[in-house]
Each structure stands twice: as C-alpha cells, then as structure tokens.
Design an enzyme around this catalytic site. Structure first.
Site, PDB file in Angstrom:
ATOM      1  CB  CYS A  91      -0.969  -0.034   1.175  1.00  0.00           C
ATOM      2  SG  CYS A  91      -2.391   1.084   0.993  1.00  0.00           S
ATOM      3  CG  HIS A 143      -3.526  -4.058   2.722  1.00  0.00           C
ATOM      4  ND1 HIS A 143      -2.653  -3.599   3.678  1.00  0.00           N
ATOM      5  CD2 HIS A 143      -4.108  -2.952   2.177  1.00  0.00           C
ATOM      6  CE1 HIS A 143      -2.699  -2.283   3.737  1.00  0.00           C
ATOM      7  NE2 HIS A 143      -3.569  -1.857   2.832  1.00  0.00           N
ATOM      8  CD  GLU A 165      -1.424  -6.920   4.880  1.00  0.00           C
ATOM      9  OE1 GLU A 165      -1.691  -5.781   5.315  1.00  0.00           O
ATOM     10  OE2 GLU A 165      -0.916  -7.123   3.761  1.00  0.00           O
TER      11      GLU A 165
END
Length: 608
Positions: free
Chosen positions: A403, A530, A532
């Site tokens: 990001c 993102h 994750e």
C-alpha cells in the site's frame, strides 16, 4: 442453528478472540460447519476510522468491511470468508434502529433500549449466522459469538440483556456460554487465586447469563483442587472447567482445548455429542510441532526481516503482516526474527536530535535479510520509509512494500533515478509539481469512514513472466483486498517504466497500478493491495513467501517449484538445501520464551 457465546471477565486482553477461534476450529474438526460473529460495544460504526494505537490493526474483508482484528483470527483459523455483517457494533445497531424510526417502522411507539435495541441485536445475530462463509450453500451448523469487552462494562449492557433473552428464546440445547476469566498466580504465595473469577461469574449470573464452561487463563495448569473450588462457587461442573495456560504460540490452544475435552462439554450442551466425529487435528498438530522445532534454541536457521513502520509501539497494528511473515517463514523452515524499525528514526533530523536512536535504527535495517514497509496513514516517518526503500534498492536487499510501502518506493525511484527531487504524493504535498501518487477520483475528501477503495479487487498481470505472476502460480489475475484512497499517478507510468520500473499488475482498466517490480533487482516488489489479509493455514501469501525465500536465498527454488503451495503438511526441518512445501498461521496468548506472538523481535519502544 446452534450458538456458542464467548464472554470475558476480570480484565481485557485475556485472549477471547483466540479462544473463540480455537473453539471454532475444534468444532470444525468434529465435522461441523462453523461461522463466527464478533460483537464490539463501541459506538463507531466500524473500525475504519480508529487509530491503530487505539484498537490494533483494521482488518479488511472481501466485501470491503473494515472490522476488528479478531475477525482476522477467525478467518485464519477456520479458513472462512466473513462479511461485514459478522462484525456487530453499537454504532451499527443504533443506526439501524434510528433509520427504522425515521421511516416510521415502529408505528409511533416510544423507541427504547428494551425492546427495540435488544430485538435488533437478536435479529442481527440470527441473520448474520445464516450467511454462508465457507463456500458451501446454506447456513453453518454452529455460530461462535464473541462479546468484546469485559463483563460489567456499561457499553455492553444492551448486548448482555439481548443475549440473555436470545439464550432463552433459542432454548436449552441450542446455546452454550463459555466464559473466559483470569486465575492469577501471585508470586508472593505461588498459588492460583480464584476470587476474581468467582466475582466475574457472579456478575455474569446477576445479568441473566449462566456459564456452561469456564476457560481459565493462567500462567500454569490448574489442579483438581482449584477446579473443584471454582466448580463449587461458580456452579459449573468441574469437568467443564478448562485451563488456558501460557504457551509458546496460539497453535497450541485448540490442542489444549481438545486434550481437556472442551469439545465434548460444548457438544453435550448443544445436544450434538451423538452425531459428532472424533476431532481430527492431525495436520494442525504436525504444524505446531514443526513450529516448536523451529523455535528451539538449538535451531540456527533463521531469517531476519526489518519492519519499517510508524505504529511499532503497538505490535497489534501490524498483526496480519506478522502472521503472514510467520506463515511464510515456517514454510521456508526458518525461525522468524522481526527487527522493528521506527521509520522516523531513519531520518536525518533524528541524527541530530537523537544520534543513538538513529544509529540503532540503521544498524537494525542494515542487519536484516529482507525489508518490509507496510501500509499506513499520515506523513510521520514517510521520509524514513523512502530512505529504507532506497537502501533496499541500491543494496539489492529483498524488499516488499504494501500500500503506502509501494507508493513510497515509486516516489523514491522518481527522485533518485528520474531526478525529480520534489516528487511526492498529493497526500503529503498537495502542491508538488511532480505528483507520483494522486487522490483517486472516486474518493471523498469530506467523509473519512468507508470512503476508501475497499475490499477484494481483481489485478491482471500484464507481464506474464514477472516474479509476482510466478509466485501466484503463473496466474493471469489475482483477487486481493484493498484499503486506500491514493494511487500511483497513471500519467507518470511511461517515464517510470522507461527508467526501469515495471508495473506488472494493473486493474481491469489498465490505468490503476497494482503491482510494481524492479526487474534488475533480486526481489523488489510493491503492491497496492494487502496480501496479508488472505494468508491462511496451508496457503501462505505468495508475496510474503517470496520475500522470505529471497531473504534466505531460496527464491529460485520457490519460483521453479510449481506446487509451492500445498494443502498438506510435511514433517521435518529444512536446513536450506531444499525448499519444503509451505503453510501458514501463528501467534500466541503469551509467549513463554521471550518472543512476541511467536515472533522474535528486536528494538521497539513506544512511539506516538
């Protein structure tokens, strides 16, 4: 539908979320379909506008919901995809009731907490529990509900009243209450003290809820005498009292619950014991043993990642990033060591104001095998992040920017390679003459909550043989979750690519940049999304696996291995000669070996 409610008493931070996730996993291993709901009693509509220092990270769901980080634990443990309706807040409930009142739905009645708010809570729970979250049709068998906060909090009273009514309405055999409480062991006397839990249960019963199971958090396993005392004063059968003592990582918690037969107590209370299978946690157990082996003092193969951020004073601010790193490091059979680097300490002004902090930050950065710059908001520490990206690029150190981390990598390249010394983002310098990062046209500059580009979006690979595409299994596109309101300026792409950057992933329009790589670098990748948030057991994030593999010299093996993501678990520990199959997940209630969430970390301090 059967319901399991998890409440907490005495103090906050006992691990209700981990307990709820572990209960869900254990019930799933018995052959049931499980869904989860988190109740947060705060007035915010969602977690989107909260500072990470206030509440930890904001977890983003596929549908764009900005929710409590506990929903991330639910998704990782249960391998499910939740919706924003699975996170209930006081703000959402009151907003829905007030909207109904304005429409005239209550037919002129006086709108009150009881029955209107409490009814709305019950209706929301029933509706959310029926939403399929595991990719199959139809509702789940069991819904695990976690009530945030601590019993006795003023803000949770309407929810407790609603849940009391709800338990009566769904009836005995359809509702089971698990109360997580603290049994401290005082150093002075060295014995567990049950009085805090007694008072907590008394308060819970006074509010109309009676626990079926006690999950006691303690530093040690409770003996039978302590359980008998709790049973006598809390009116809970001794066999329904389980101990959640300190363990190296939270992978042990479902195993603790299974070994103490918590699943039998829950299933008996739900009238499901007769149709349940024996819990099968074989894969989970094997993974836990391998993780423990990696973290033995004698195990010397490690990977050191520098996490360059601005919220490092509270590690929960980067919880999903830590999890994804841990999943990938276990896959590469490496002990993960996180070097926490306060971004602002890398800046020249710190060299003047606090030379020791400046030197320590740079030593941690330069001593790392790989560098990760996660997302964030605000301009504090941005220059430090730019310097970290510059060091990684020039020194050929593996780098992953997420990001804002991607955006600062682009800015650094424009400044250093294109010679545009005033290149910047409009977020921090609206008047810059070389805006590398701009405000997205569809964004709102007047309302902050829920106005970003949120949720799962598709990224198409424009360069088929790039590292990112290979890491994703030679995919032509990938769906990942987003949370941003600024983007790389499409008008500068041609200049940047002519200078050597490659924007290998873009959205369907081709004008929104999603993935950037530096082909001349061993591993230099920035992503607008993102990755994750979709890290799962058995399926570590591809880009995090790439970072860890590159940081320990295994990237070529990973890129050349077509089945680098496995649904199974293999035994043994890799010593660097061959790349094993990979999986994910980890964290802990409290580490017994000095690590944080199962991750060894160096250098932090509280920074605001």
């Amino acid at each position: 539908m059967k319901y399991v409610l998890v409440t907490g008493g005495v103090v906050s931070g006992l691990g209700k979320g981990v307990t709820a996730s572990s209960i869900g996993l254990l019930l799933k291993s018995c052959g049931f379909r499980v869904t989860s709901i988190k109740i947060d009693p705060y007035l915010n509509t969602d977690a989107g506008t909260m500072s990470p220092f206030e509440h930890g990270e904001v977890f983003v769901l596929n549908d764009g919901g900005e929710v409590d980080l506990d929903l991330g634990n639910y998704e990782r443990f249960l391998d499910i995809t939740l919706t924003s309706d699975n996170n209930i807040t006081t703000g959402k409930i009151y907003q829905s009731v007030i909207n109904k009142e304005r429409r005239g739905d209550y037919l002129g009645k006086t709108v009150q907490v009881v029955p209107h708010i409490t009814d709305a809570i019950q209706e929301w729970i029933e509706r959310a529990a029926k939403i399929p979250v595991d990719g199959k049709e139809g509702p789940a068998d069991i819904c695990v509900i976690e009530l945030g906060g601590t019993i006795g909090d003023i803000e949770s009273m309407p929810f407790i009243e609603a849940l009391g009514q709800f338990s009566y309405r769904v009836g005995t055999g359809n509702f089971c209450l698990v109360h997580v409480s603290l049994v401290p062991v005082l150093n002075v006397v060295g014995e567990p003290k049950t009085k805090p839990t007694q008072h907590s249960v008394r308060g819970l019963r006074g509010l109309g809820l009676t626990p079926n199971i006690l999950a006691c958090r303690s530093t040690m396993a409770l003996d039978d005498n302590v359980k008998q005392k709790l049973s006598q004063f809390c009116h809970v059968p001794a066999q329904n009292i389980v101990t959640l003592y300190d363990v190296p990582n939270i992978w042990h918690i479902p195993l603790l619950l299974r070994d103490q037969k918590a699943h039998e107590a829950i299933l008996k209370g739900l009238n499901l014991l007769g149709i349940a299978k024996k819990p099968d946690l074989t894969e989970w157990t094997t993974r836990t043993k391998v993780y423990d082996k990696l973290h033995e003092p004698s195990f010397t193969f490690q990977v050191k990642i520098a996490m360059v951020g601005k919220y490092i004073g509270l590690k929960d601010s980067y919880l999903s990033v830590l999890k994804a790193l841990l999943h990938a490091s276990v896959g590469c059979r490496r002990k993960l060591i996180v070097e926490w680097v306060e971004a602002s300490h890398l800046e020249d002004i710190t060299a003047k104001e606090d030379p020791d902090a400046y030197k320590a930050a740079w030593n941690r950065l330069k001593g790392a095998d790989g560098i990760l710059v996660p997302g964030g908001f605000g301009d504090r520490g941005v220059q430090g992040k730019i310097l970290a990206a510059k060091y990684a690029r020039e020194s050929k150190v593996p780098f992953l920017g997420i990001c804002l981390g991607m955006q600062i990598a682009v800015i650094e390249y424009a400044r250093s390679v294109l010679g545009l010394h005033d290149a910047n983002t409009e977020e921090f310098d609206p008047q810059t003459s070389n805006p590398c990062v701009i405000f997205m046209p569809e964004g709102s500059k007047t309302h902050m909550g829920g106005t970003m580009r949120l949720g799962s979006r598709r990224t198409y690979f424009k360069v088929p043989d790039c590292k990112s595409a290979k890491l994703y299994g030679d995919a032509t596109f990938v769906d990942e979750r987003h949370r941003h309101r600024y983007e790389v300026n499409p008008d500068m792409i041609s200049k940047l690519e002519a200078a050597g950057l490659s924007f290998v992933g873009r959205d369907e329009s081709g004008r929104r940049m999603e993935i950037v790589e530096l082909p001349s670098h061993p591993y230099f990748i920035g992503v607008q999304f993102h990755p994750e948030f979709k890290s799962r057991p058995g399926k570590p994030s591809a880009l995090f696996s790439g970072l860890i593999a590159a940081s320990c010299g295994q990237l070529d093996l990973l890129l050349n291995k077509s089945d680098h993501v496995s649904n199974g678990v293999t035994n043994g520990i890799n010593t660097g000669k061959a790349l094993p199959k990979v999986w994910q997940n980890g964290n802990c209630l409290k580490s017994a070996n000095g690590s944080l969430n199962g991750v060894y970390s160096n250098g932090n301090g509280v920074h605001h």
